[in-house]
Scaffold this motif. Sequence first.
Motif, PDB file in Angstrom:
ATOM      1  N   SER A   1      44.088  39.285  27.113  1.00 36.89           N
ATOM      2  CA  SER A   1      43.423  38.260  27.910  1.00 36.89           C
ATOM      3  C   SER A   1      44.256  37.764  28.855  1.00 36.89           C
ATOM      4  CB  SER A   1      42.831  36.965  26.902  1.00 36.89           C
ATOM      5  OG  SER A   1      44.273  36.522  26.089  1.00 36.89           O
ATOM      6  N   LEU A   2      45.792  37.630  28.840  1.00 39.44           N
ATOM      7  CA  LEU A   2      46.569  37.366  29.846  1.00 39.44           C
ATOM      8  C   LEU A   2      46.358  38.255  31.043  1.00 39.44           C
ATOM      9  CD1 LEU A   2      50.224  36.079  29.473  1.00 39.44           C
ATOM     10  CD2 LEU A   2      49.662  37.788  31.188  1.00 39.44           C
ATOM     11  N   ILE A   3      46.454  39.541  30.776  1.00 39.15           N
ATOM     12  CA  ILE A   3      46.222  40.530  31.921  1.00 39.15           C
ATOM     13  C   ILE A   3      45.180  40.548  32.461  1.00 39.15           C
ATOM     14  CG2 ILE A   3      46.248  43.104  32.107  1.00 39.15           C
ATOM     15  CD1 ILE A   3      48.386  43.341  29.945  1.00 39.15           C
ATOM     16  N   GLY A   4      44.016  40.388  31.711  1.00 39.33           N
ATOM     17  CA  GLY A   4      42.732  40.271  32.237  1.00 39.33           C
ATOM     18  C   GLY A   4      42.304  39.272  33.027  1.00 39.33           C
ATOM     19  N   MET A   5      42.882  37.941  32.987  1.00 42.59           N
ATOM     20  CA  MET A   5      42.829  36.817  33.869  1.00 42.59           C
ATOM     21  C   MET A   5      43.398  37.131  35.214  1.00 42.59           C
ATOM     22  SD  MET A   5      42.508  33.178  31.656  1.00 42.59           S
ATOM     23  CE  MET A   5      41.841  32.666  33.026  1.00 42.59           C
ATOM     24  N   VAL A   6      44.736  37.707  35.390  1.00 45.87           N
ATOM     25  CA  VAL A   6      45.437  37.877  36.362  1.00 45.87           C
ATOM     26  C   VAL A   6      44.727  38.954  37.404  1.00 45.87           C
ATOM     27  CG1 VAL A   6      47.583  39.118  37.412  1.00 45.87           C
ATOM     28  CG2 VAL A   6      47.462  37.426  35.207  1.00 45.87           C
ATOM     29  N   VAL A   7      44.055  39.972  36.657  1.00 47.70           N
ATOM     30  CA  VAL A   7      43.248  40.911  37.306  1.00 47.70           C
ATOM     31  C   VAL A   7      41.946  40.268  37.700  1.00 47.70           C
ATOM     32  CG1 VAL A   7      42.092  43.144  37.110  1.00 47.70           C
ATOM     33  CG2 VAL A   7      44.125  42.841  36.048  1.00 47.70           C
ATOM     34  N   VAL A   8      41.211  39.354  36.985  1.00 46.49           N
ATOM     35  CA  VAL A   8      40.386  38.791  37.512  1.00 46.49           C
ATOM     36  C   VAL A   8      40.580  37.743  38.831  1.00 46.49           C
ATOM     37  CG1 VAL A   8      38.678  36.610  37.273  1.00 46.49           C
ATOM     38  CG2 VAL A   8      38.979  38.301  35.478  1.00 46.49           C
ATOM     39  N   GLY A   9      41.648  37.152  38.789  1.00 51.71           N
ATOM     40  CA  GLY A   9      42.153  36.378  40.143  1.00 51.71           C
ATOM     41  C   GLY A   9      42.352  37.381  41.173  1.00 51.71           C
ATOM     42  N   ILE A  10      43.067  38.601  40.977  1.00 51.20           N
ATOM     43  CA  ILE A  10      43.216  39.310  42.254  1.00 51.20           C
ATOM     44  C   ILE A  10      41.959  40.076  42.516  1.00 51.20           C
ATOM     45  CG2 ILE A  10      44.386  41.626  42.829  1.00 51.20           C
ATOM     46  CD1 ILE A  10      46.564  40.944  40.788  1.00 51.20           C
ATOM     47  N   SER A  11      40.991  40.311  41.895  1.00 42.57           N
ATOM     48  CA  SER A  11      39.777  40.832  42.149  1.00 42.57           C
ATOM     49  C   SER A  11      38.760  39.837  43.196  1.00 42.57           C
ATOM     50  CB  SER A  11      38.881  41.305  41.060  1.00 42.57           C
ATOM     51  OG  SER A  11      39.761  42.390  40.446  1.00 42.57           O
ATOM     52  N   LEU A  12      38.975  38.769  42.766  1.00 42.68           N
ATOM     53  CA  LEU A  12      38.259  37.662  43.399  1.00 42.68           C
ATOM     54  C   LEU A  12      38.661  37.493  44.783  1.00 42.68           C
ATOM     55  CD1 LEU A  12      37.472  34.917  40.549  1.00 42.68           C
ATOM     56  CD2 LEU A  12      36.050  36.402  41.710  1.00 42.68           C
ATOM     57  N   LEU A  13      40.181  37.431  44.955  1.00 43.22           N
ATOM     58  CA  LEU A  13      40.864  37.491  46.201  1.00 43.22           C
ATOM     59  C   LEU A  13      40.435  38.662  47.223  1.00 43.22           C
ATOM     60  CD1 LEU A  13      44.611  36.276  45.249  1.00 43.22           C
ATOM     61  CD2 LEU A  13      42.418  34.770  46.075  1.00 43.22           C
ATOM     62  N   CYS A  14      40.090  39.590  46.555  1.00 44.35           N
ATOM     63  CA  CYS A  14      39.953  40.980  47.635  1.00 44.35           C
ATOM     64  C   CYS A  14      38.298  40.748  47.986  1.00 44.35           C
ATOM     65  CB  CYS A  14      40.310  42.234  46.752  1.00 44.35           C
ATOM     66  SG  CYS A  14      42.026  42.332  46.455  1.00 44.35           S
ATOM     67  N   VAL A  15      37.572  40.138  47.306  1.00 42.92           N
ATOM     68  CA  VAL A  15      35.900  40.039  47.590  1.00 42.92           C
ATOM     69  C   VAL A  15      35.549  39.751  48.989  1.00 42.92           C
ATOM     70  CG1 VAL A  15      33.824  39.117  47.133  1.00 42.92           C
ATOM     71  CG2 VAL A  15      35.077  39.817  45.145  1.00 42.92           C
ATOM     72  N   PRO A  16      36.300  38.651  49.775  1.00 38.08           N
ATOM     73  CA  PRO A  16      35.847  38.555  51.015  1.00 38.08           C
ATOM     74  C   PRO A  16      36.494  39.646  52.057  1.00 38.08           C
ATOM     75  CG  PRO A  16      36.890  36.606  50.209  1.00 38.08           C
ATOM     76  CD  PRO A  16      37.199  37.699  49.060  1.00 38.08           C
ATOM     77  N   LEU A  17      37.173  40.658  51.705  1.00 37.28           N
ATOM     78  CA  LEU A  17      37.908  41.404  52.434  1.00 37.28           C
ATOM     79  C   LEU A  17      36.800  42.665  52.896  1.00 37.28           C
ATOM     80  CD1 LEU A  17      41.470  41.733  51.238  1.00 37.28           C
ATOM     81  CD2 LEU A  17      40.805  40.593  53.101  1.00 37.28           C
ATOM     82  N   ALA A  18      35.474  42.531  51.915  1.00 36.85           N
ATOM     83  CA  ALA A  18      34.873  43.695  52.348  1.00 36.85           C
ATOM     84  C   ALA A  18      33.778  43.622  53.557  1.00 36.85           C
ATOM     85  CB  ALA A  18      33.729  43.668  50.941  1.00 36.85           C
ATOM     86  N   LYS A  19      33.645  44.642  54.231  1.00 42.84           N
ATOM     87  CA  LYS A  19      32.836  44.631  55.414  1.00 42.84           C
ATOM     88  C   LYS A  19      31.190  45.224  55.133  1.00 42.84           C
ATOM     89  CE  LYS A  19      36.542  43.073  57.657  1.00 42.84           C
ATOM     90  NZ  LYS A  19      36.589  41.585  58.129  1.00 42.84           N
ATOM     91  N   ASN A  20      31.078  45.730  54.225  1.00 44.00           N
ATOM     92  CA  ASN A  20      29.872  46.524  53.804  1.00 44.00           C
ATOM     93  C   ASN A  20      29.816  46.429  52.512  1.00 44.00           C
ATOM     94  OD1 ASN A  20      31.258  48.993  53.150  1.00 44.00           O
ATOM     95  ND2 ASN A  20      31.185  49.404  55.150  1.00 44.00           N
ATOM     96  N   ILE A  21      28.623  46.979  51.666  1.00 48.17           N
ATOM     97  CA  ILE A  21      28.414  46.866  50.334  1.00 48.17           C
ATOM     98  C   ILE A  21      29.480  48.083  49.668  1.00 48.17           C
ATOM     99  CG2 ILE A  21      26.776  48.917  50.473  1.00 48.17           C
ATOM    100  CD1 ILE A  21      25.323  47.466  48.027  1.00 48.17           C
ATOM    101  N   TYR A  22      29.935  49.092  50.308  1.00 50.58           N
ATOM    102  CA  TYR A  22      30.877  49.934  49.675  1.00 50.58           C
ATOM    103  C   TYR A  22      32.110  49.141  49.599  1.00 50.58           C
ATOM    104  CZ  TYR A  22      27.218  53.041  51.220  1.00 50.58           C
ATOM    105  OH  TYR A  22      26.024  53.844  51.328  1.00 50.58           O
ATOM    106  N   GLY A  23      32.521  48.203  50.307  1.00 50.57           N
ATOM    107  CA  GLY A  23      33.807  47.678  50.070  1.00 50.57           C
ATOM    108  C   GLY A  23      33.823  46.804  49.040  1.00 50.57           C
ATOM    109  N   LEU A  24      32.819  46.259  48.468  1.00 57.62           N
ATOM    110  CA  LEU A  24      32.725  45.461  47.195  1.00 57.62           C
ATOM    111  C   LEU A  24      32.977  46.167  46.007  1.00 57.62           C
ATOM    112  CD1 LEU A  24      29.425  43.301  48.286  1.00 57.62           C
ATOM    113  CD2 LEU A  24      32.032  42.608  48.309  1.00 57.62           C
TER     114      LEU A  24
END
Length: 524
Positions: free
Chosen positions: A368-391
């Motif tokens: 669960s600890l590793i999972g929550m860290v990866v959740v945070g990193i993934s959410l930070l990367c979402v706005p960087l997408a320029k199209n649907i493939y970037g998501l």
Amino acid sequence: MPPAAERVPWRWLAAGRASRSLVLVVVFVALLLDNMLLTVVVPIVPTFLYTTEYEGANSSVAPARTEPAPPALKAPPFSSMFSYFDNTTVTVLGSTSAMELVNGTEISPPSQPPATSPPPPSGCPDGEEFLAKENVRVGLLFASKALVQLVVNPSVGLLTNRIGYHIPMFIGFAIMFLSTVMFAFSGTYTLLFVARALQGIGSSFSSVAGLGMLASVYTDDFERGNAMGIALGGLALGVLIGAPFGSVMYEFVGKSSPFLVLAFLALLDGALQLCILQPSKICPESTKGTPVFTLLRDPYILVAAGALCFSNMGVAMLEPTLPIWMMQTMCSPKWQLGMAFLPASISYLIGTNLFGILANKMGRWLCSLIGMVVVGISLLCVPLAKNIYGLIGPNGGLGFAIGMVDSAMMPIMGYLVDLRHTSVYGNVYAIADVAFCMGFAIGPSTGGAIVRAIGFPWLMVIIGVINIAYAPLCWCLRNPPAKEEKIAILSQECPLQTTSYTTQKTPRDFPLTDDSDVEAENVE
């Protein structure tokens, strides 16, 4: 028909009612339908409200604006226009069209400030202000289900302790069916809101009773972890199918079609429950369960519930805001709004099934600890997408990490009750569902307002940082003390040994053998 042949169906039903595997199938299907209905509305509601309210209003106002347009210019019948091309003055009609030919050259009339903002790029919806307000309205609609479920869950936990899990499970099916039919034929925001809130009541009955039933029939901790992983696979499969299924059916068939299909599947689930679960049978728990407020004072249960809440809050914030953000920035068609959640759903399905087994080996707290860290990193990367493939990458990582947290935390809740309280599971899984619902209540309701105030990228930064900051608390679940250990510490009669309390149920083998006294002396 011979008597033996007539007894075959009844033998099958009797064997099925005694089978733990078929109970797991019933819970799997119930969670599947619940979460398909949860996510099928995600791509439908924003575009449906935009089509019916914004475009419908503009299409009705448009004829009224086009008819009085010529007199609105209030130009004189004849006016003069000076041409800087050849320094001549030309007399033109006041009601001429937008472009006139003057001495063989196209000359526009004097430019006037536009009444509205310039049109968006081709394929993007107009009405920026409407879409900004829609973030809040859609968020509140999505949150209504979780808010109602939040209120109902404690009552369902108490009800399961009194009458068992069978009747609440069937009540949940009936309410879910009614909610699905309402979604199919609702044409206004108010009716959609009521249908979503009604779904929260049915979901509360199904999820609390279903998870409690699994915990009661799978008493071994390892088997319970595997069963919870499979059941959460039904949840994941519902999330996986729901959004893409809804967007494709809405685009090519119509709004009512996906809900009618779900209503038919709900009827099949009801028939399965009638055969397997005996929903008329009252089976109260033989021992009195620990009160909800006592469980809420347990810090270890609160840490596990917080992990469930914050990890799921990320995807809950994405549900109402990501489709609208894609409409504004990517000009995405309807079918892409649901397909954007496909990577998250597939990876969640893989994560729950994979870590249902691995989490017990590597340590559920670490998982669960590793999972929550990866959740945070993934959410930070979402706005960087320029199209649907970037998501694909951020959403895939998000779903996989949430699968890690859910498959670790759900068995921990049952384990903590076994270790520190009475082994009755209705109340603790009501708390787990409350934590899940708080994420899906706070997420959409606040997410829409935050997007309107500071924008979608900052929303992702906020919830991503919260998940990363909360992750170290999962270390507290590494070795929680048993209830008996606290008594031993106070009396100072024996040293602290956690392994001697994790198998409290195993020595109860009957009939007793001659070696039982020797084993008891060895334990002392």
